[in-house]
Design a protein around this motif. Sequence first.
Motif, PDB file in Angstrom:
ATOM      1  N   GLY A  66       0.835  -1.213   0.000  1.00  0.00           N
ATOM      2  CA  GLY A  66       0.000   0.000   0.000  1.00  0.00           C
ATOM      3  C   GLY A  66       0.859   1.248   0.000  1.00  0.00           C
ATOM      4  N   VAL A  67       1.909   1.247   0.815  1.00  0.00           N
ATOM      5  CA  VAL A  67       2.788   2.420   0.901  1.00  0.00           C
ATOM      6  C   VAL A  67       3.524   2.625  -0.432  1.00  0.00           C
ATOM      7  CG1 VAL A  67       4.899   3.296   1.973  1.00  0.00           C
ATOM      8  CG2 VAL A  67       3.040   2.424   3.411  1.00  0.00           C
ATOM      9  N   VAL A  68       4.014   1.522  -1.013  1.00  0.00           N
ATOM     10  CA  VAL A  68       4.724   1.649  -2.299  1.00  0.00           C
ATOM     11  C   VAL A  68       3.764   2.214  -3.358  1.00  0.00           C
ATOM     12  CG1 VAL A  68       5.931   0.399  -4.137  1.00  0.00           C
ATOM     13  CG2 VAL A  68       6.316  -0.237  -1.746  1.00  0.00           C
ATOM     14  N   SER A 115     -11.067  -5.767  12.365  1.00  0.00           N
ATOM     15  CA  SER A 115     -11.219  -4.307  12.454  1.00  0.00           C
ATOM     16  C   SER A 115     -11.254  -3.864  13.914  1.00  0.00           C
ATOM     17  CB  SER A 115     -12.504  -3.868  11.755  1.00  0.00           C
ATOM     18  OG  SER A 115     -13.614  -4.169  12.567  1.00  0.00           O
ATOM     19  N   PHE A 116     -10.664  -2.709  14.160  1.00  0.00           N
ATOM     20  CA  PHE A 116     -10.697  -2.120  15.512  1.00  0.00           C
ATOM     21  C   PHE A 116     -12.041  -1.433  15.732  1.00  0.00           C
ATOM     22  CE2 PHE A 116      -9.695   1.357  18.505  1.00  0.00           C
ATOM     23  CZ  PHE A 116      -9.195   0.597  19.549  1.00  0.00           C
ATOM     24  N   GLY A 117     -12.592  -0.891  14.650  1.00  0.00           N
ATOM     25  CA  GLY A 117     -13.820  -0.091  14.741  1.00  0.00           C
ATOM     26  C   GLY A 117     -15.097  -0.887  14.533  1.00  0.00           C
ATOM     27  N   GLY A 164      -7.553   8.407   0.627  1.00  0.00           N
ATOM     28  CA  GLY A 164      -8.531   8.465   1.716  1.00  0.00           C
ATOM     29  C   GLY A 164      -7.977   7.923   3.031  1.00  0.00           C
ATOM     30  N   VAL A 165      -6.939   7.083   2.941  1.00  0.00           N
ATOM     31  CA  VAL A 165      -6.330   6.529   4.154  1.00  0.00           C
ATOM     32  C   VAL A 165      -5.785   7.665   5.041  1.00  0.00           C
ATOM     33  CG1 VAL A 165      -4.493   4.991   4.998  1.00  0.00           C
ATOM     34  CG2 VAL A 165      -5.810   4.368   2.979  1.00  0.00           C
ATOM     35  N   GLY A 166      -5.224   8.699   4.391  1.00  0.00           N
ATOM     36  CA  GLY A 166      -4.730   9.855   5.153  1.00  0.00           C
ATOM     37  C   GLY A 166      -5.871  10.623   5.801  1.00  0.00           C
ATOM     38  N   ALA A 190     -14.912   7.424  10.866  1.00  0.00           N
ATOM     39  CA  ALA A 190     -13.865   8.020  10.021  1.00  0.00           C
ATOM     40  C   ALA A 190     -13.695   7.234   8.717  1.00  0.00           C
ATOM     41  CB  ALA A 190     -12.544   8.068  10.776  1.00  0.00           C
ATOM     42  N   PHE A 191     -13.786   5.924   8.773  1.00  0.00           N
ATOM     43  CA  PHE A 191     -13.647   5.113   7.554  1.00  0.00           C
ATOM     44  C   PHE A 191     -14.746   5.459   6.550  1.00  0.00           C
ATOM     45  CE2 PHE A 191     -10.624   1.431   7.359  1.00  0.00           C
ATOM     46  CZ  PHE A 191      -9.832   1.788   8.441  1.00  0.00           C
ATOM     47  N   TRP A 192     -16.003   5.461   7.026  1.00  0.00           N
ATOM     48  CA  TRP A 192     -17.116   5.738   6.102  1.00  0.00           C
ATOM     49  C   TRP A 192     -17.067   7.171   5.589  1.00  0.00           C
ATOM     50  CZ3 TRP A 192     -20.291   2.959   3.248  1.00  0.00           C
ATOM     51  CH2 TRP A 192     -20.482   1.619   3.586  1.00  0.00           C
TER      52      TRP A 192
HETATM   53  C1  HEM Z   1      -3.411   2.077  -1.011  1.00  0.00           C
HETATM   54  C2  HEM Z   1      -2.899   2.727  -0.028  1.00  0.00           C
HETATM   55  C3  HEM Z   1      -2.980   2.294   1.407  1.00  0.00           C
HETATM   56  C4  HEM Z   1      -2.016   2.503   2.344  1.00  0.00           C
HETATM   57  C5  HEM Z   1      -0.693   3.179   2.131  1.00  0.00           C
HETATM   58  C6  HEM Z   1      -2.504   1.960   3.587  1.00  0.00           C
HETATM   59  C7  HEM Z   1      -1.794   2.007   4.771  1.00  0.00           C
HETATM   60  C8  HEM Z   1      -2.257   1.554   5.986  1.00  0.00           C
HETATM   61  C9  HEM Z   1      -1.577   1.726   7.241  1.00  0.00           C
HETATM   62  C10 HEM Z   1      -0.240   2.440   7.418  1.00  0.00           C
HETATM   63  C11 HEM Z   1      -2.336   1.168   8.187  1.00  0.00           C
HETATM   64  C12 HEM Z   1      -2.036   1.154   9.702  1.00  0.00           C
HETATM   65  C13 HEM Z   1      -2.839   2.274  10.315  1.00  0.00           C
HETATM   66  C14 HEM Z   1      -2.351   2.731  11.676  1.00  0.00           C
HETATM   67  O1  HEM Z   1      -1.646   2.038  12.381  1.00  0.00           O
HETATM   68  O2  HEM Z   1      -2.693   3.862  12.044  1.00  0.00           O
HETATM   69  C15 HEM Z   1      -3.500   0.617   7.548  1.00  0.00           C
HETATM   70  C16 HEM Z   1      -4.515  -0.026   8.182  1.00  0.00           C
HETATM   71  C17 HEM Z   1      -5.662  -0.468   7.567  1.00  0.00           C
HETATM   72  N1  HEM Z   1      -5.988  -0.328   6.237  1.00  0.00           N
HETATM   73 FE1  HEM Z   1      -4.857   0.495   4.814  1.00  0.00          FE
HETATM   74  N2  HEM Z   1      -3.742   1.434   3.394  1.00  0.00           N
HETATM   75  C18 HEM Z   1      -4.086   1.618   2.076  1.00  0.00           C
HETATM   76  C19 HEM Z   1      -5.273   1.284   1.464  1.00  0.00           C
HETATM   77  C20 HEM Z   1      -6.305   0.627   2.101  1.00  0.00           C
HETATM   78  C21 HEM Z   1      -7.518   0.178   1.448  1.00  0.00           C
HETATM   79  C22 HEM Z   1      -7.895   0.413  -0.013  1.00  0.00           C
HETATM   80  C23 HEM Z   1      -8.248  -0.450   2.398  1.00  0.00           C
HETATM   81  C24 HEM Z   1      -9.606  -1.068   2.189  1.00  0.00           C
HETATM   82  C25 HEM Z   1      -9.862  -2.276   2.503  1.00  0.00           C
HETATM   83  C26 HEM Z   1      -7.509  -0.406   3.649  1.00  0.00           C
HETATM   84  C27 HEM Z   1      -7.918  -0.957   4.842  1.00  0.00           C
HETATM   85  C28 HEM Z   1      -7.233  -0.886   6.039  1.00  0.00           C
HETATM   86  C29 HEM Z   1      -7.726  -1.415   7.286  1.00  0.00           C
HETATM   87  C30 HEM Z   1      -9.071  -2.085   7.509  1.00  0.00           C
HETATM   88  C31 HEM Z   1      -6.744  -1.151   8.237  1.00  0.00           C
HETATM   89  C32 HEM Z   1      -6.793  -1.508   9.727  1.00  0.00           C
HETATM   90  C33 HEM Z   1      -7.228  -0.309  10.553  1.00  0.00           C
HETATM   91  C34 HEM Z   1      -7.309  -0.764  11.993  1.00  0.00           C
HETATM   92  O3  HEM Z   1      -6.278  -0.774  12.680  1.00  0.00           O
HETATM   93  O4  HEM Z   1      -8.416  -1.147  12.408  1.00  0.00           O
HETATM   94  N3  HEM Z   1      -6.340   0.270   3.429  1.00  0.00           N
HETATM   95  N4  HEM Z   1      -3.426   0.860   6.202  1.00  0.00           N
END
Ligand code: HEM
Length: 211
Positions: A66-68, A115-117, A164-166, A190-192
Amino acid sequence: MATARKSVPTAWVVVLFLITVVLVFAVIRVTIDSQNIANGVIPEEGEFDHRYARYPILAYAHILPGVVYLVLAPFQVSRRFRNRHLDLHRKMGRFLVPIGIVSGVMGVLFGFFFSFGGFAEASAAVVFGTWFVIALALAYSYIRAGDTVRHRRWMIRAFAIGLGVGTIRIWVGVFQGFGLLDEVTSFGVAFWLSWTLHVIAAEIWLWRRPT
Ligand code: HEM
């Protein structure tokens, strides 16, 4: 016209800011998890960090690609970059589509199972994660068919979800920082909220710049 031209650099400022937010939280994540894993510590169930230490392979099969994807995608959507380095754009695209899809699928699984939420976060992860994966797959199939217009439109939709993650992290900070919502609810809302706003923003962008 002048407004549209001016809004492009503004959009880049927003894009870079949101990517920076994601990178900061990714670094915090890696720092916490690497210490926990190195020390053989698994935080208590119910704590935010528990899931990352307990299921690191799934978590990092999501976070690392995701980060890359998020760091390199801005070059792909930049018209200037495409015009100057079309061959590199194609090569990067062949690499970024699969890693984006891997990250999206793993994100859906992580969100669905851990999920946490609660239900709100899990359902948002499934809905918008699926949208992200479909957008990337469609964008790829359109460029294979030589349809650059639809390719661009679906790539922008996918990129909007990645960014949107940001926004999610910012809303979580606002909700928790101002004591508006508890920890668990803040994630679901926040997710929605964030991904809905990003889907709308992408559609407005595409409506104003159709080709
Ligand atoms: C494409 C770029 C993406 C990046 C760089 C990314 C990065 C991250 C990072 C860094 C976390 C850890 C969050 C934290 O510790 O604060 C995370 C958690 C998560 N991401 Fe992504 N993400 C991306 C896309 C997505 C997408 C498209 C989804 C949709 C399914 C998603 C779903 C989640 C979920 C469900 C978590 C767990 C949150 C929790 O702790 O409950 N992410 N992501």
